[in-house]
Write a protein that holds these residues in place. Sequence first.
Motif, PDB file in Angstrom:
ATOM      1  N   ILE A  20       0.792  -1.150  -0.023  1.00 45.65           N
ATOM      2  CA  ILE A  20      -0.106  -0.011   0.014  1.00 45.65           C
ATOM      3  C   ILE A  20       1.009   1.224  -0.020  1.00 45.65           C
ATOM      4  O   ILE A  20       0.690   2.122  -0.742  1.00 45.65           O
ATOM      5  CB  ILE A  20      -0.947  -0.067   1.137  1.00 45.65           C
ATOM      6  CG1 ILE A  20      -2.046  -1.193   1.116  1.00 45.65           C
ATOM      7  CG2 ILE A  20      -1.460   1.190   1.555  1.00 45.65           C
ATOM      8  CD1 ILE A  20      -2.828  -1.248   2.342  1.00 45.65           C
ATOM      9  N   SER A  21       1.878   1.204   0.938  1.00 46.95           N
ATOM     10  CA  SER A  21       2.897   2.338   1.031  1.00 46.95           C
ATOM     11  C   SER A  21       3.372   2.568  -0.363  1.00 46.95           C
ATOM     12  O   SER A  21       3.768   3.818  -0.773  1.00 46.95           O
ATOM     13  CB  SER A  21       4.114   2.251   1.879  1.00 46.95           C
ATOM     14  OG  SER A  21       3.338   1.963   3.258  1.00 46.95           O
ATOM     15  N   MET A  22       3.903   1.504  -1.172  1.00 46.42           N
ATOM     16  CA  MET A  22       4.640   1.705  -2.445  1.00 46.42           C
ATOM     17  C   MET A  22       3.506   2.368  -3.480  1.00 46.42           C
ATOM     18  O   MET A  22       3.895   3.372  -4.145  1.00 46.42           O
ATOM     19  CB  MET A  22       5.006   0.208  -3.104  1.00 46.42           C
ATOM     20  CG  MET A  22       6.056  -0.397  -2.504  1.00 46.42           C
ATOM     21  SD  MET A  22       6.539  -1.863  -3.026  1.00 46.42           S
ATOM     22  CE  MET A  22       6.864  -1.513  -4.692  1.00 46.42           C
ATOM     23  N   LEU A  23       2.399   1.906  -3.363  1.00 46.74           N
ATOM     24  CA  LEU A  23       1.352   2.375  -4.396  1.00 46.74           C
ATOM     25  C   LEU A  23       0.949   3.901  -4.030  1.00 46.74           C
ATOM     26  O   LEU A  23       1.067   4.877  -5.095  1.00 46.74           O
ATOM     27  CB  LEU A  23       0.013   1.786  -4.357  1.00 46.74           C
ATOM     28  CG  LEU A  23       0.100   0.317  -4.685  1.00 46.74           C
ATOM     29  CD1 LEU A  23      -1.188  -0.483  -4.493  1.00 46.74           C
ATOM     30  CD2 LEU A  23       0.489  -0.039  -6.292  1.00 46.74           C
ATOM     31  N   ALA A  24       0.880   4.142  -2.696  1.00 41.86           N
ATOM     32  CA  ALA A  24       0.623   5.659  -2.118  1.00 41.86           C
ATOM     33  C   ALA A  24       2.079   6.674  -2.579  1.00 41.86           C
ATOM     34  O   ALA A  24       1.811   7.701  -3.110  1.00 41.86           O
ATOM     35  CB  ALA A  24       0.543   5.601  -0.773  1.00 41.86           C
ATOM     36  N   GLY A  25       2.945   6.059  -2.633  1.00 43.36           N
ATOM     37  CA  GLY A  25       4.467   6.674  -2.817  1.00 43.36           C
ATOM     38  C   GLY A  25       4.418   7.052  -4.381  1.00 43.36           C
ATOM     39  O   GLY A  25       4.857   8.355  -4.609  1.00 43.36           O
ATOM     40  N   ILE A  26       3.951   6.033  -5.276  1.00 45.13           N
ATOM     41  CA  ILE A  26       4.040   6.316  -6.717  1.00 45.13           C
ATOM     42  C   ILE A  26       2.894   7.218  -6.898  1.00 45.13           C
ATOM     43  O   ILE A  26       3.134   8.316  -7.470  1.00 45.13           O
ATOM     44  CB  ILE A  26       3.546   4.829  -7.411  1.00 45.13           C
ATOM     45  CG1 ILE A  26       4.773   4.140  -7.373  1.00 45.13           C
ATOM     46  CG2 ILE A  26       3.062   5.443  -8.909  1.00 45.13           C
ATOM     47  CD1 ILE A  26       4.356   2.590  -7.598  1.00 45.13           C
ATOM     48  N   ALA A  27       1.859   7.181  -6.399  1.00 36.70           N
ATOM     49  CA  ALA A  27       0.666   8.306  -6.568  1.00 36.70           C
ATOM     50  C   ALA A  27       1.104   9.511  -6.245  1.00 36.70           C
ATOM     51  O   ALA A  27       0.823  10.704  -7.235  1.00 36.70           O
ATOM     52  CB  ALA A  27      -0.835   7.762  -5.984  1.00 36.70           C
ATOM     53  N   LEU A  28       1.791   9.686  -5.067  1.00 38.24           N
ATOM     54  CA  LEU A  28       2.005  11.242  -4.543  1.00 38.24           C
ATOM     55  C   LEU A  28       3.390  11.883  -5.369  1.00 38.24           C
ATOM     56  O   LEU A  28       3.101  12.888  -5.611  1.00 38.24           O
ATOM     57  CB  LEU A  28       2.303  10.935  -3.004  1.00 38.24           C
ATOM     58  CG  LEU A  28       2.947  12.401  -2.427  1.00 38.24           C
ATOM     59  CD1 LEU A  28       1.857  13.556  -2.422  1.00 38.24           C
ATOM     60  CD2 LEU A  28       3.357  11.988  -1.107  1.00 38.24           C
ATOM     61  N   GLY A  29       4.273  10.830  -5.559  1.00 37.90           N
ATOM     62  CA  GLY A  29       5.173  11.220  -6.488  1.00 37.90           C
ATOM     63  C   GLY A  29       4.898  11.673  -7.867  1.00 37.90           C
ATOM     64  O   GLY A  29       5.553  12.723  -8.095  1.00 37.90           O
ATOM     65  N   TYR A  30       4.053  10.910  -8.346  1.00 35.17           N
ATOM     66  CA  TYR A  30       3.797  11.418  -9.810  1.00 35.17           C
ATOM     67  C   TYR A  30       2.827  12.673  -9.798  1.00 35.17           C
ATOM     68  O   TYR A  30       2.933  13.579 -10.826  1.00 35.17           O
ATOM     69  CB  TYR A  30       2.823  10.345 -10.268  1.00 35.17           C
ATOM     70  CG  TYR A  30       2.787  10.394 -12.007  1.00 35.17           C
ATOM     71  CD1 TYR A  30       3.887  10.726 -12.804  1.00 35.17           C
ATOM     72  CD2 TYR A  30       1.292  10.524 -12.589  1.00 35.17           C
ATOM     73  CE1 TYR A  30       3.892  10.933 -14.150  1.00 35.17           C
ATOM     74  CE2 TYR A  30       1.415  10.599 -13.705  1.00 35.17           C
ATOM     75  CZ  TYR A  30       2.403  10.755 -14.657  1.00 35.17           C
ATOM     76  OH  TYR A  30       2.395  10.828 -16.104  1.00 35.17           O
ATOM     77  N   LEU A  31       2.108  12.809  -8.733  1.00 37.36           N
ATOM     78  CA  LEU A  31       1.104  14.132  -8.696  1.00 37.36           C
ATOM     79  C   LEU A  31       2.232  15.364  -8.408  1.00 37.36           C
ATOM     80  O   LEU A  31       2.022  16.329  -9.079  1.00 37.36           O
ATOM     81  CB  LEU A  31       0.307  14.012  -7.467  1.00 37.36           C
ATOM     82  CG  LEU A  31      -0.935  14.930  -7.175  1.00 37.36           C
ATOM     83  CD1 LEU A  31      -1.842  14.504  -8.497  1.00 37.36           C
ATOM     84  CD2 LEU A  31      -1.631  14.730  -5.958  1.00 37.36           C
ATOM     85  N   VAL A  32       3.166  15.119  -7.773  1.00 33.02           N
ATOM     86  CA  VAL A  32       4.122  16.229  -7.431  1.00 33.02           C
ATOM     87  C   VAL A  32       4.969  16.596  -8.518  1.00 33.02           C
ATOM     88  O   VAL A  32       5.135  17.595  -9.142  1.00 33.02           O
ATOM     89  CB  VAL A  32       5.077  15.899  -6.378  1.00 33.02           C
ATOM     90  CG1 VAL A  32       6.304  16.957  -6.260  1.00 33.02           C
ATOM     91  CG2 VAL A  32       4.487  15.803  -5.016  1.00 33.02           C
ATOM     92  N   HIS A  33       5.348  15.319  -9.562  1.00 41.36           N
ATOM     93  CA  HIS A  33       6.040  15.551 -10.919  1.00 41.36           C
ATOM     94  C   HIS A  33       5.337  16.207 -11.722  1.00 41.36           C
ATOM     95  O   HIS A  33       5.895  17.036 -12.367  1.00 41.36           O
ATOM     96  CB  HIS A  33       6.481  14.183 -11.119  1.00 41.36           C
ATOM     97  CG  HIS A  33       7.159  14.215 -12.393  1.00 41.36           C
ATOM     98  ND1 HIS A  33       8.686  14.374 -12.489  1.00 41.36           N
ATOM     99  CD2 HIS A  33       7.076  13.974 -13.713  1.00 41.36           C
ATOM    100  CE1 HIS A  33       9.127  14.412 -13.586  1.00 41.36           C
ATOM    101  NE2 HIS A  33       7.916  13.932 -14.567  1.00 41.36           N
ATOM    102  N   LEU A  34       4.016  16.150 -11.723  1.00 40.61           N
ATOM    103  CA  LEU A  34       3.243  16.679 -12.825  1.00 40.61           C
ATOM    104  C   LEU A  34       2.871  18.139 -12.380  1.00 40.61           C
ATOM    105  O   LEU A  34       2.785  19.129 -13.624  1.00 40.61           O
ATOM    106  CB  LEU A  34       1.727  16.018 -12.871  1.00 40.61           C
ATOM    107  CG  LEU A  34       1.981  14.623 -13.847  1.00 40.61           C
ATOM    108  CD1 LEU A  34       0.432  13.913 -13.821  1.00 40.61           C
ATOM    109  CD2 LEU A  34       2.377  14.839 -14.935  1.00 40.61           C
ATOM    110  N   ASN A  35       2.857  18.581 -11.222  1.00 47.21           N
ATOM    111  CA  ASN A  35       2.149  19.906 -10.933  1.00 47.21           C
ATOM    112  C   ASN A  35       3.245  20.708 -10.126  1.00 47.21           C
ATOM    113  O   ASN A  35       2.895  22.018 -10.062  1.00 47.21           O
ATOM    114  CB  ASN A  35       0.879  19.526  -9.969  1.00 47.21           C
ATOM    115  CG  ASN A  35      -0.243  18.638 -10.325  1.00 47.21           C
ATOM    116  OD1 ASN A  35      -0.503  19.398 -11.281  1.00 47.21           O
ATOM    117  ND2 ASN A  35      -0.300  17.529 -10.022  1.00 47.21           N
ATOM    118  N   ALA A  36       4.308  20.208  -9.761  1.00 51.47           N
ATOM    119  CA  ALA A  36       5.229  21.215  -8.964  1.00 51.47           C
ATOM    120  C   ALA A  36       6.341  21.648  -9.837  1.00 51.47           C
ATOM    121  O   ALA A  36       6.655  21.166 -11.016  1.00 51.47           O
ATOM    122  CB  ALA A  36       5.752  20.530  -7.946  1.00 51.47           C
TER     123      ALA A  36
END
Length: 416
Positions: free
Chosen positions: A13-29
């Motif tokens: 679950i932590s891996m999936l959450a990390g991928i989701a958060l990381g990609y969100l930051v990568h796209l928007n920051a």
Amino acid sequence: MKQSNKLTIYIIISMLAGIALGYLVHLNASTDTIQVFSKNIKLLTTIFLRLVQMIIAPLVFSTLVVGIAKLGDLKTVGRVGGKALLWFVSASLVSLLLGMLLVNLFKPGAGIDLSNADVSGAKDLVGKTQEFSLAKFVEHVFPKSVIEAMATNEILQLVIFSIFFGIATAALGEKAKIVVKGLDAVAHVILKMVGYVMNFAPIGVFGAIAAVIATKGLEVFWFYGKYLLFFIIGIASLWLVLLLAGFLILKNRLPALLKRIVSPLIVAFSTTSSEAVFPKLTEELEGFGCKDKIVSFILPLGYSFNLDGSMMYMTFASLAIAQAYGVHIDLGTQLTMLIVLMLTSKGIAGVPRASLVVVTATCAMFNIPPEGIALILPIDHFCDMFRTATNVLGNALATTVVSKWEGALEHSVTNQ
């Protein structure tokens, strides 16, 4: 639900959450924000890894000394060590040869786009190539101070000191029984601490994955898809070879072993650190039925001499860089390269990106542009995930197989 199963689910679950958060930051920051985010979120991984590193030195020392003392005389230590080295050398050669075979077959370097090179990251690695001289190798293996070796978590140096200490303890017999009893108690206390420390694993995994996805993004897989795909095929082939060898010796016990080491494999995969699972792997192998004296002797040795995934990657990466630059390496030179890699790769477990430093030094030695390491750096973290998990599998199999050869493999002694 059983505790080990719960931990595995939390890590996934932590891996999936990390991928989701990381990609969100990568796209928007912005680029600066991403760098700050990655640096800060990585602190979660740093906390977990430092907690693990805190217990490695006392665990290696106490378990290895007790293991050797329980093995008894020098003859038994030599016999068990000889069997371990037979497995280590065989597995290392298979890994190196497999890497060489597949890189010649698939030619992944030919598809690498020179414009994606990570030049700044390569400069740091190229600057470290002098560390792998013969003098540095000897210094890396033999400790001048056991305190310094413990402070820096030099596993190979700790193993050397612990072997001498363990043999001396065994030679003293009755006089040293109190030492063995005391260190045995210390080992059990440390293993109890393992359970507490592993509760932080999901947090460490979350931080590691979020940081790398935020920085690289998922686009890196498009640019390096061919290289990564061929490497994964190589790792899958190596797993098949290792598991086949394990099955021939362990027979129907192999599935139970794999079930036991799922959690350590996932932690190693997601944190790219073999060191992170050393204590947990010790606990699981003893729970599987390996005698503590065998586990405590073979596993630390394996962390220095049995790095199957890293071995395969070293030949794969070195020759892929040569292909990218159009440098032809004949078969004789490639075989010489294997021998060099076999020697220079010992004792690199726990050293971040050490296999890349070895690859860089090897490239320089064989007239392949060492700055070519920049070509594979962008995808290296993802390759490291696979090679680290393979290192853990190789060491689990080595320890279990030697236990079987010694007639010291019992049925599962603790429940999952």
